[in-house]
Design a protein around this motif. Structure first.
Motif, PDB file in Angstrom:
ATOM      1  N   LYS A  18       0.818  -1.215   0.000  1.00 44.33           N
ATOM      2  CA  LYS A  18       0.000   0.000   0.000  1.00 44.33           C
ATOM      3  C   LYS A  18       0.854   1.268   0.000  1.00 44.33           C
ATOM      4  CE  LYS A  18      -1.893  -1.485   3.833  1.00 44.33           C
ATOM      5  NZ  LYS A  18      -1.208  -2.790   3.850  1.00 44.33           N
ATOM      6  N   SER A  19       1.846   1.286   0.878  1.00 45.28           N
ATOM      7  CA  SER A  19       2.656   2.507   0.995  1.00 45.28           C
ATOM      8  C   SER A  19       3.507   2.729  -0.250  1.00 45.28           C
ATOM      9  CB  SER A  19       3.545   2.434   2.241  1.00 45.28           C
ATOM     10  OG  SER A  19       2.729   2.321   3.392  1.00 45.28           O
ATOM     11  N   THR A  20       4.001   1.653  -0.839  1.00 45.38           N
ATOM     12  CA  THR A  20       4.776   1.773  -2.082  1.00 45.38           C
ATOM     13  C   THR A  20       3.887   2.362  -3.175  1.00 45.38           C
ATOM     14  OG1 THR A  20       5.932  -0.232  -1.409  1.00 45.38           O
ATOM     15  CG2 THR A  20       6.264   0.496  -3.673  1.00 45.38           C
ATOM     16  N   LEU A  21       2.640   1.909  -3.196  1.00 44.40           N
ATOM     17  CA  LEU A  21       1.685   2.422  -4.181  1.00 44.40           C
ATOM     18  C   LEU A  21       1.452   3.919  -3.956  1.00 44.40           C
ATOM     19  CD1 LEU A  21      -0.363   1.790  -6.446  1.00 44.40           C
ATOM     20  CD2 LEU A  21      -2.041   1.303  -4.667  1.00 44.40           C
ATOM     21  N   LEU A  22       1.237   4.304  -2.707  1.00 48.95           N
ATOM     22  CA  LEU A  22       1.014   5.721  -2.408  1.00 48.95           C
ATOM     23  C   LEU A  22       2.210   6.553  -2.882  1.00 48.95           C
ATOM     24  CD1 LEU A  22      -0.740   7.904  -0.837  1.00 48.95           C
ATOM     25  CD2 LEU A  22       0.995   7.682   0.920  1.00 48.95           C
ATOM     26  N   ASN A  23       3.403   6.113  -2.532  1.00 52.46           N
ATOM     27  CA  ASN A  23       4.596   6.874  -2.913  1.00 52.46           C
ATOM     28  C   ASN A  23       4.704   7.015  -4.428  1.00 52.46           C
ATOM     29  OD1 ASN A  23       5.208   7.063  -0.221  1.00 52.46           O
ATOM     30  ND2 ASN A  23       6.770   5.472  -0.243  1.00 52.46           N
ATOM     31  N   SER A  24       4.362   5.960  -5.132  1.00 52.54           N
ATOM     32  CA  SER A  24       4.506   6.051  -6.588  1.00 52.54           C
ATOM     33  C   SER A  24       3.440   6.987  -7.167  1.00 52.54           C
ATOM     34  CB  SER A  24       4.471   4.663  -7.226  1.00 52.54           C
ATOM     35  OG  SER A  24       3.203   4.375  -7.719  1.00 52.54           O
ATOM     36  N   LEU A  25       2.287   7.067  -6.535  1.00 55.42           N
ATOM     37  CA  LEU A  25       1.233   7.961  -7.038  1.00 55.42           C
ATOM     38  C   LEU A  25       1.563   9.427  -6.783  1.00 55.42           C
ATOM     39  CD1 LEU A  25      -1.831   5.829  -5.964  1.00 55.42           C
ATOM     40  CD2 LEU A  25      -1.164   6.348  -8.317  1.00 55.42           C
ATOM     41  N   VAL A  26       2.073   9.720  -5.587  1.00 59.05           N
ATOM     42  CA  VAL A  26       2.394  11.132  -5.299  1.00 59.05           C
ATOM     43  C   VAL A  26       3.804  11.478  -5.787  1.00 59.05           C
ATOM     44  CG1 VAL A  26       0.848  11.364  -3.311  1.00 59.05           C
ATOM     45  CG2 VAL A  26       3.192  10.679  -2.932  1.00 59.05           C
ATOM     46  N   ASP A  27       4.547  10.445  -6.219  1.00 61.54           N
ATOM     47  CA  ASP A  27       5.895  10.650  -6.723  1.00 61.54           C
ATOM     48  C   ASP A  27       6.807  11.267  -5.656  1.00 61.54           C
ATOM     49  OD1 ASP A  27       7.654  10.188  -8.690  1.00 61.54           O
ATOM     50  OD2 ASP A  27       7.211  11.989  -9.871  1.00 61.54           O
ATOM     51  N   GLU A  28       6.621  10.871  -4.444  1.00 64.00           N
ATOM     52  CA  GLU A  28       7.453  11.330  -3.327  1.00 64.00           C
ATOM     53  C   GLU A  28       7.571  10.180  -2.339  1.00 64.00           C
ATOM     54  OE1 GLU A  28       9.167  13.769  -2.118  1.00 64.00           O
ATOM     55  OE2 GLU A  28       8.738  15.396  -3.531  1.00 64.00           O
ATOM     56  N   LYS A  29       8.651  10.144  -1.585  1.00 61.95           N
ATOM     57  CA  LYS A  29       8.755   9.106  -0.564  1.00 61.95           C
ATOM     58  C   LYS A  29       8.043   9.616   0.682  1.00 61.95           C
ATOM     59  CE  LYS A  29      12.347   7.609   1.680  1.00 61.95           C
ATOM     60  NZ  LYS A  29      13.750   7.362   1.961  1.00 61.95           N
ATOM     61  N   LEU A  30       6.754   9.373   0.716  1.00 63.54           N
ATOM     62  CA  LEU A  30       5.933   9.977   1.754  1.00 63.54           C
ATOM     63  C   LEU A  30       5.662   8.991   2.875  1.00 63.54           C
ATOM     64  CD1 LEU A  30       4.180  12.380   2.523  1.00 63.54           C
ATOM     65  CD2 LEU A  30       2.416  11.516   1.023  1.00 63.54           C
ATOM     66  N   SER A  31       5.291   7.795   2.499  1.00 68.06           N
ATOM     67  CA  SER A  31       4.930   6.775   3.477  1.00 68.06           C
ATOM     68  C   SER A  31       6.081   5.786   3.551  1.00 68.06           C
ATOM     69  CB  SER A  31       3.666   6.080   2.976  1.00 68.06           C
ATOM     70  OG  SER A  31       3.042   5.367   4.006  1.00 68.06           O
ATOM     71  N   SER A 123       2.909  -7.038  -9.173  1.00 67.70           N
ATOM     72  CA  SER A 123       2.557  -7.979 -10.241  1.00 67.70           C
ATOM     73  C   SER A 123       3.791  -8.500 -10.977  1.00 67.70           C
ATOM     74  CB  SER A 123       1.584  -7.340 -11.221  1.00 67.70           C
ATOM     75  OG  SER A 123       2.229  -6.284 -11.877  1.00 67.70           O
ATOM     76  N   ASP A 124       4.962  -7.958 -10.634  1.00 74.30           N
ATOM     77  CA  ASP A 124       6.199  -8.508 -11.203  1.00 74.30           C
ATOM     78  C   ASP A 124       6.560  -9.845 -10.540  1.00 74.30           C
ATOM     79  OD1 ASP A 124       6.519  -6.589  -8.972  1.00 74.30           O
ATOM     80  OD2 ASP A 124       8.604  -7.256  -9.000  1.00 74.30           O
ATOM     81  N   LEU A 125       5.912 -10.149  -9.413  1.00 71.67           N
ATOM     82  CA  LEU A 125       6.206 -11.411  -8.719  1.00 71.67           C
ATOM     83  C   LEU A 125       5.221 -12.496  -9.147  1.00 71.67           C
ATOM     84  CD1 LEU A 125       6.826 -10.072  -5.088  1.00 71.67           C
ATOM     85  CD2 LEU A 125       8.522 -10.521  -6.867  1.00 71.67           C
ATOM     86  N   LYS A 126       5.662 -13.731  -8.979  1.00 71.35           N
ATOM     87  CA  LYS A 126       4.793 -14.839  -9.374  1.00 71.35           C
ATOM     88  C   LYS A 126       3.642 -14.968  -8.373  1.00 71.35           C
ATOM     89  CE  LYS A 126       5.282 -19.748 -10.520  1.00 71.35           C
ATOM     90  NZ  LYS A 126       4.028 -19.815 -11.204  1.00 71.35           N
ATOM     91  N   LYS A 152       8.484  -1.497  -9.519  1.00 67.53           N
ATOM     92  CA  LYS A 152       9.246  -1.756 -10.740  1.00 67.53           C
ATOM     93  C   LYS A 152       8.871  -0.785 -11.859  1.00 67.53           C
ATOM     94  CE  LYS A 152      11.027  -5.322  -8.838  1.00 67.53           C
ATOM     95  NZ  LYS A 152      12.379  -5.488  -8.442  1.00 67.53           N
ATOM     96  N   THR A 153       7.603  -0.469 -11.970  1.00 71.49           N
ATOM     97  CA  THR A 153       7.154   0.396 -13.071  1.00 71.49           C
ATOM     98  C   THR A 153       6.236   1.500 -12.540  1.00 71.49           C
ATOM     99  OG1 THR A 153       5.327  -1.140 -13.457  1.00 71.49           O
ATOM    100  CG2 THR A 153       7.260  -1.407 -14.861  1.00 71.49           C
ATOM    101  N   PRO A 154       6.814   2.450 -11.783  1.00 74.58           N
ATOM    102  CA  PRO A 154       5.973   3.487 -11.170  1.00 74.58           C
ATOM    103  C   PRO A 154       5.211   4.332 -12.192  1.00 74.58           C
ATOM    104  CG  PRO A 154       8.324   3.872 -10.718  1.00 74.58           C
ATOM    105  CD  PRO A 154       8.211   2.551 -11.398  1.00 74.58           C
ATOM    106  N   LYS A 155       5.836   4.642 -13.325  1.00 73.98           N
ATOM    107  CA  LYS A 155       5.166   5.508 -14.319  1.00 73.98           C
ATOM    108  C   LYS A 155       3.952   4.820 -14.905  1.00 73.98           C
ATOM    109  CE  LYS A 155       8.536   8.787 -15.914  1.00 73.98           C
ATOM    110  NZ  LYS A 155       9.892   8.511 -16.384  1.00 73.98           N
ATOM    111  N   ASP A 156       4.147   3.573 -15.264  1.00 73.72           N
ATOM    112  CA  ASP A 156       3.063   2.804 -15.866  1.00 73.72           C
ATOM    113  C   ASP A 156       1.914   2.654 -14.855  1.00 73.72           C
ATOM    114  OD1 ASP A 156       1.811   1.018 -17.741  1.00 73.72           O
ATOM    115  OD2 ASP A 156       2.373  -0.595 -16.370  1.00 73.72           O
ATOM    116  N   THR A 157       2.282   2.394 -13.599  1.00 75.24           N
ATOM    117  CA  THR A 157       1.276   2.252 -12.544  1.00 75.24           C
ATOM    118  C   THR A 157       0.449   3.522 -12.418  1.00 75.24           C
ATOM    119  OG1 THR A 157       2.667   0.717 -11.332  1.00 75.24           O
ATOM    120  CG2 THR A 157       0.996   1.869 -10.061  1.00 75.24           C
ATOM    121  N   ARG A 158       1.154   4.639 -12.363  1.00 74.54           N
ATOM    122  CA  ARG A 158       0.464   5.931 -12.222  1.00 74.54           C
ATOM    123  C   ARG A 158      -0.542   6.144 -13.345  1.00 74.54           C
ATOM    124  NH1 ARG A 158       2.572  10.534  -9.500  1.00 74.54           N
ATOM    125  NH2 ARG A 158       1.807  11.867 -11.141  1.00 74.54           N
TER     126      ARG A 158
END
Ligand SMILES: Nc1nc2c(ncn2[C@@H]2O[C@H](COP(=O)(O)OP(=O)(O)OP(=O)(O)O)[C@@H](O)[C@H]2O)c(=O)[nH]1
Ligand SMILES: [Mg+2]
Length: 299
Positions: A18-31, A123-126, A152-158
């Protein structure tokens, strides 16, 4: 496309991403992120203002079964997010087998009647078969299931997720927060979390669970931010581990935190860290209160 603004809660089991997702969305190391479960303690707010909408993300602590120590507080944070959010993103780690607890959480989300989607992170993991089956079952029930890999792919995720998040929030005539800010956390709260994060980075598994950070003073002037903080541990034998030989561990934690904060805040930071033993602080109501781990009152 009408303008929208609203709150999206991230719920899921500990370690789901969850926190990795949040950080990638705001593009900052927030959580703060770590491979240890129960990393997030207080819900962290991240804000993304775009042309079509303002998205306010609530990153909740992972849900847990146990009722001791900090856990009732963590659970109440989950309840609060479920209540406050306009829509929910259930975050499931692709590598996690769905447990009873996850199924319970899904039922809980359904009974809230809020719009929700399932974000399958990592989703990069099996994925084990059980996790793929759950995804298929949710799709059959009409739930949107998105697979992403924020690490792995923050831009694509965003880019792929905002369309989904848009569907979860209501129309609004204007943004709910200033469009320049990316969080409602104060610098003081961010500093506390960054110190905790570096402890997670450098310490062995058992220590961070019983570790708390208290910011005693936070002084800001034009040139420098001075932060005086205590790192609290529950056991006597944790103190020398945290301090390290000749103070080396504490120094490493302090230096890394300071560098990160200087980068984030764009100013010089002076950080004074001390280690204190507070036996069973996670069970001490007064102390939990002092560190901000208190249930929010119903309004
Ligand atoms: N391979 C891979 N690992 C990831 C990805 N996203 C997160 N992780 C790892 O998964 C672990 C947990 O990530 P967090 O973001 O801290 O998980 P969380 O759901 O916030 O966990 P809690 O705060 O404990 O509830 C960390 O070790 C991350 O590095 C991803 O896209 N791919
Ligand atoms: Mg987290």
């Amino acid at each position: 496309m009408s303008y929208r603004a609203g709150f999206i809660g991230f719920l899921g089991l500990p370690n789901a991403g969850k926190s990795t997702l949040l950080n990638s969305l705001v593009d900052e190391k927030l959580s703060i992120v770590s491979d240890k479960p129960q990393t997030t303690r207080q819900t962290i707010t991240g804000i993304v203002s775009r042309e079509e909408a303002q998205y306010i993300f609530l990153d909740a602590p992972g849900t847990l079964k146990s009722d001791s120590g900090l856990n009732p507080f963590l659970k109440s944070e989950v309840e609060r997010v479920l209540e406050e959010a306009d829509g929910i993103a259930l975050v499931v780690g692709a590598d996690q087998e769905p447990s009873d607890q996850l199924l319970e959480l899904i039922e809980h989300i359904k009974s809230s009647k809020k719009p929700w989607i399932c974000v399958v992170s990592k989703s990069d993991l099996k994925a084990p078969k059980e996790c793929l089956d759950l995804q298929a079952q949710l799709r059959d029930e009409g739930v949107r299931v998105m697979r992403v890999a924020p690490q792995k792919t923050p831009k694509d995720t965003r880019s792929r997720l905002f369309e989904e998040f848009y569907s979860l929030i209501p129309e609004n005539p204007a943004p709910l927060f200033d469009t320049d800010i990316y969080t409602t956390e104060t610098l003081r709260e961010i500093a506390r979390e960054r110190i905790r994060e570096q402890c997670f980075v450098y310490l062995k598994k058992e220590i961070p669970y019983g570790l708390g950070v208290r910011i005693n003073r936070f002084l800001e002037d034009d040139k420098v931010i001075r932060i005086y903080a205590d790192i609290l541990v529950e056991k006597d034998n944790h103190k020398p581990i945290l301090i390290g030989g000749g103070g080396s561990m504490l120094k490493k934690i302090g230096t890394e935190t300071r560098k990160g904060l200087e980068k984030l805040m764009g100013t010089k930071v002076f950080l004074d860290l001390h280690v204190q033993v507070r036996k069973s602080w996670t069970k001490d109501a007064m102390f939990l209160n002092e560190l901000g781990y208190t249930k929010k009152k119903e309004s």
